[in-house]
Design an enzyme around this catalytic site. Sequence first.
Site, mmCIF file in Angstrom:
data_model
loop_
_atom_site.group_PDB
_atom_site.id
_atom_site.type_symbol
_atom_site.label_atom_id
_atom_site.label_comp_id
_atom_site.label_asym_id
_atom_site.label_seq_id
_atom_site.Cartn_x
_atom_site.Cartn_y
_atom_site.Cartn_z
ATOM 1 N N CYS A 185 -3.468 -4.338 4.399
ATOM 2 C CA CYS A 185 -2.664 -5.254 4.656
ATOM 3 C C CYS A 185 -2.311 -6.265 3.186
ATOM 4 O O CYS A 185 -1.774 -7.031 4.512
ATOM 5 C CB CYS A 185 -2.612 -4.245 6.097
ATOM 6 S SG CYS A 185 -2.298 -3.702 6.801
ATOM 7 N N GLU A 236 0.715 -1.011 0.254
ATOM 8 C CA GLU A 236 -0.197 0.145 -0.108
ATOM 9 C C GLU A 236 1.026 0.723 0.033
ATOM 10 O O GLU A 236 0.623 2.132 0.326
ATOM 11 C CB GLU A 236 -1.117 -0.179 1.563
ATOM 12 C CG GLU A 236 -0.468 -0.386 2.962
ATOM 13 C CD GLU A 236 -1.585 -0.663 3.992
ATOM 14 O OE1 GLU A 236 -2.614 0.582 3.173
ATOM 15 O OE2 GLU A 236 -1.877 -1.313 3.787
ATOM 16 N N HIS A 244 -2.149 -10.637 11.207
ATOM 17 C CA HIS A 244 -1.466 -9.319 11.575
ATOM 18 C C HIS A 244 -1.241 -8.646 12.255
ATOM 19 O O HIS A 244 -1.968 -8.154 13.326
ATOM 20 C CB HIS A 244 -2.458 -8.784 10.346
ATOM 21 C CG HIS A 244 -2.557 -7.521 9.505
ATOM 22 N ND1 HIS A 244 -0.948 -6.887 8.911
ATOM 23 C CD2 HIS A 244 -3.192 -6.047 10.448
ATOM 24 C CE1 HIS A 244 -1.057 -5.801 9.624
ATOM 25 N NE2 HIS A 244 -2.339 -5.283 9.732
HETATM 26 N N1 CAA Z 1 -0.718 3.561 30.848
HETATM 27 C C1 CAA Z 1 -0.891 1.891 29.596
HETATM 28 N N2 CAA Z 1 -2.173 2.037 29.300
HETATM 29 C C2 CAA Z 1 -1.770 2.971 28.889
HETATM 30 C C3 CAA Z 1 -1.617 4.826 29.757
HETATM 31 C C4 CAA Z 1 -0.614 4.264 30.328
HETATM 32 N N3 CAA Z 1 -0.001 5.725 30.722
HETATM 33 N N4 CAA Z 1 -2.340 4.969 28.778
HETATM 34 C C5 CAA Z 1 -3.317 5.091 27.501
HETATM 35 N N5 CAA Z 1 -3.062 3.425 27.051
HETATM 36 C C6 CAA Z 1 -3.848 2.475 27.184
HETATM 37 C C7 CAA Z 1 -6.032 2.518 26.796
HETATM 38 O O1 CAA Z 1 -6.151 2.377 27.550
HETATM 39 C C8 CAA Z 1 -5.874 1.273 25.695
HETATM 40 O O2 CAA Z 1 -5.500 0.579 25.856
HETATM 41 P P1 CAA Z 1 -6.962 -0.618 25.434
HETATM 42 O O3 CAA Z 1 -7.754 -0.506 24.223
HETATM 43 O O4 CAA Z 1 -6.401 -1.740 26.773
HETATM 44 O O5 CAA Z 1 -8.245 -0.006 26.836
HETATM 45 C C9 CAA Z 1 -4.242 1.712 24.941
HETATM 46 O O6 CAA Z 1 -3.361 2.355 25.476
HETATM 47 C C10 CAA Z 1 -4.005 2.667 23.603
HETATM 48 O O7 CAA Z 1 -4.443 3.863 24.022
HETATM 49 P P2 CAA Z 1 -6.128 4.245 23.477
HETATM 50 O O8 CAA Z 1 -7.040 3.549 23.128
HETATM 51 O O9 CAA Z 1 -6.631 6.221 24.319
HETATM 52 O O10 CAA Z 1 -5.208 4.917 21.699
HETATM 53 P P3 CAA Z 1 -5.253 5.507 21.196
HETATM 54 O O11 CAA Z 1 -6.903 6.060 20.721
HETATM 55 O O12 CAA Z 1 -4.547 7.226 21.123
HETATM 56 O O13 CAA Z 1 -4.661 5.136 19.606
HETATM 57 C C11 CAA Z 1 -5.651 3.536 18.193
HETATM 58 C C12 CAA Z 1 -4.777 3.532 19.733
HETATM 59 C C13 CAA Z 1 -6.764 4.625 17.345
HETATM 60 C C14 CAA Z 1 -5.172 1.945 18.002
HETATM 61 C C15 CAA Z 1 -4.420 3.872 17.387
HETATM 62 O O14 CAA Z 1 -3.008 4.029 16.985
HETATM 63 C C16 CAA Z 1 -4.764 4.305 15.641
HETATM 64 O O15 CAA Z 1 -5.027 4.398 15.011
HETATM 65 N N6 CAA Z 1 -3.642 3.235 15.477
HETATM 66 C C17 CAA Z 1 -3.526 2.564 13.622
HETATM 67 C C18 CAA Z 1 -5.094 2.635 12.955
HETATM 68 C C19 CAA Z 1 -4.912 -0.003 13.512
HETATM 69 O O16 CAA Z 1 -3.867 -0.155 13.440
HETATM 70 N N7 CAA Z 1 -5.736 0.106 13.807
HETATM 71 C C20 CAA Z 1 -6.082 -1.962 14.125
HETATM 72 C C21 CAA Z 1 -6.566 -2.545 13.178
HETATM 73 S S1 CAA Z 1 -6.467 -2.565 11.029
HETATM 74 C C22 CAA Z 1 -5.432 -3.003 10.373
HETATM 75 O O17 CAA Z 1 -5.416 -3.605 11.131
HETATM 76 C C23 CAA Z 1 -4.427 -2.756 9.543
HETATM 77 C C24 CAA Z 1 -3.273 -1.591 9.994
HETATM 78 O O18 CAA Z 1 -2.554 -2.125 9.526
HETATM 79 C C25 CAA Z 1 -3.346 0.029 9.919
#
Ligand code: CAA
Length: 366
Positions: A116, A84, A241
């Site tokens: 992916c 991609e 993945h």
């Molecule tokens: N200490 C420990 N843990 C902490 C913490 C701290 N101080 N602060 C936050 N966390 C934890 C949260 O509780 C959360 O854990 P849980 O999900 O188990 O509750 C984790 O850290 C992440 O925190 P947030 O959910 O608040 O994180 P975010 O919203 O800022 O970002 C995300 C998370 C949305 C996945 C972001 O990384 C993102 O957009 N990633 C890209 C999309 C992605 O990878 N999606 C996966 C499926 S799609 C796919 O697979 C295709 C691909 O390759 C992209």
Amino acid sequence: MSTAEAGIASIGLQLPPLYMPVTELAELRNVDPDKYTKGLGCLDIALCPSGHDAATLAVGAAKRALSRWDGSIEDIGLIALGTESAKDMSRPLSAWVAEELGLSGTVRSYEVKHACYGGTLALRQALEWKWSGAGAKKAALVIASDVALYSVGDPGEPTQGAGAVAMIVDRPDAAAVSPISFPFSHPAFDFWRPVGDSFPSVDGQLSLDCYKNAVSECFRALIGGRDAREVLAEYRAICFHVPFPKMVKKSVIHLGEELGWSAQEAEELYRSKVEDALEWNQLSGNAYTASLWISVARALVGLKEGAPIAAFSYGSGYGAELLQLTAGPVAASAPWVSDVEEDLRARKPVDLWGYETLRGHARASA
Ligand code: CAA
């Protein structure tokens, strides 16, 4: 070898020459580093310097896969590249790679796109080309290669990474692949990159839900009404993945819930069959199409011939497929380990200033 026996003959991996620990990014973004390391399960972000891209990585991986295969470039009749990180809307990335490898003539050369999932589709097409007899006298070169960058400050930034895996489809020396697999797709806008945009748009929560739903559907199809414990116990490793390592754990817990298992039982499945195969992914970061195959390459290391593994591929949009593989005779010695060891030894850390400079470059040249 009969065409029905074709599988993965040789594997080559390539990681880029730079990396940054996610703890450094946490400092830059003023975020608790535990969020990235414990919350997302990430360790390092593999980064490409200026002038390196998905084609560079693909060429490196392909040369390594070819170097440990007993055929020659003239024996390749198909090159399929899942990515991609395309450089062009028309010219396939495979053309850049074929040019570098000196591959031309009676060769089918093309790029496969499905987020992916593109690398897995390229592999399935190459296997089906062999199994059908159409590619009987030739081998295929399949490459999954990506550079995963999000816009600066995006929640996906700590999950960034890069890498390539090349596989030669011929005799199943590294792994055999079952013709029976379990696909699932459902149109969604969970992660997408409109034409002309440098970085992806993401609906984070929807992307997690789509991924988990695809896991449920594909594993339910694999289990097919049989005893889930017995079916899953058959596999020496279950690969996924890896958008970020915690996603994989979340999915295994989710699958356990769907199967009516206790949290403890799902944790045990994760610990015994999944976790070890994430080792290299934690060091590469998300390499989109290559992520699953980095995990599969790690899972195959040291396995006895015939040991079964399952491999779950996911691509946003979304499409998924659960594959069944068995280790080939070369898995016991797994010569591709040296690719990863060599790249990890040679790669250089990038500090915050270096990262910001690279991202400035990425913005200007993307
Ligand atoms: N200490 C420990 N843990 C902490 C913490 C701290 N101080 N602060 C936050 N966390 C934890 C949260 O509780 C959360 O854990 P849980 O999900 O188990 O509750 C984790 O850290 C992440 O925190 P947030 O959910 O608040 O994180 P975010 O919203 O800022 O970002 C995300 C998370 C949305 C996945 C972001 O990384 C993102 O957009 N990633 C890209 C999309 C992605 O990878 N999606 C996966 C499926 S799609 C796919 O697979 C295709 C691909 O390759 C992209």
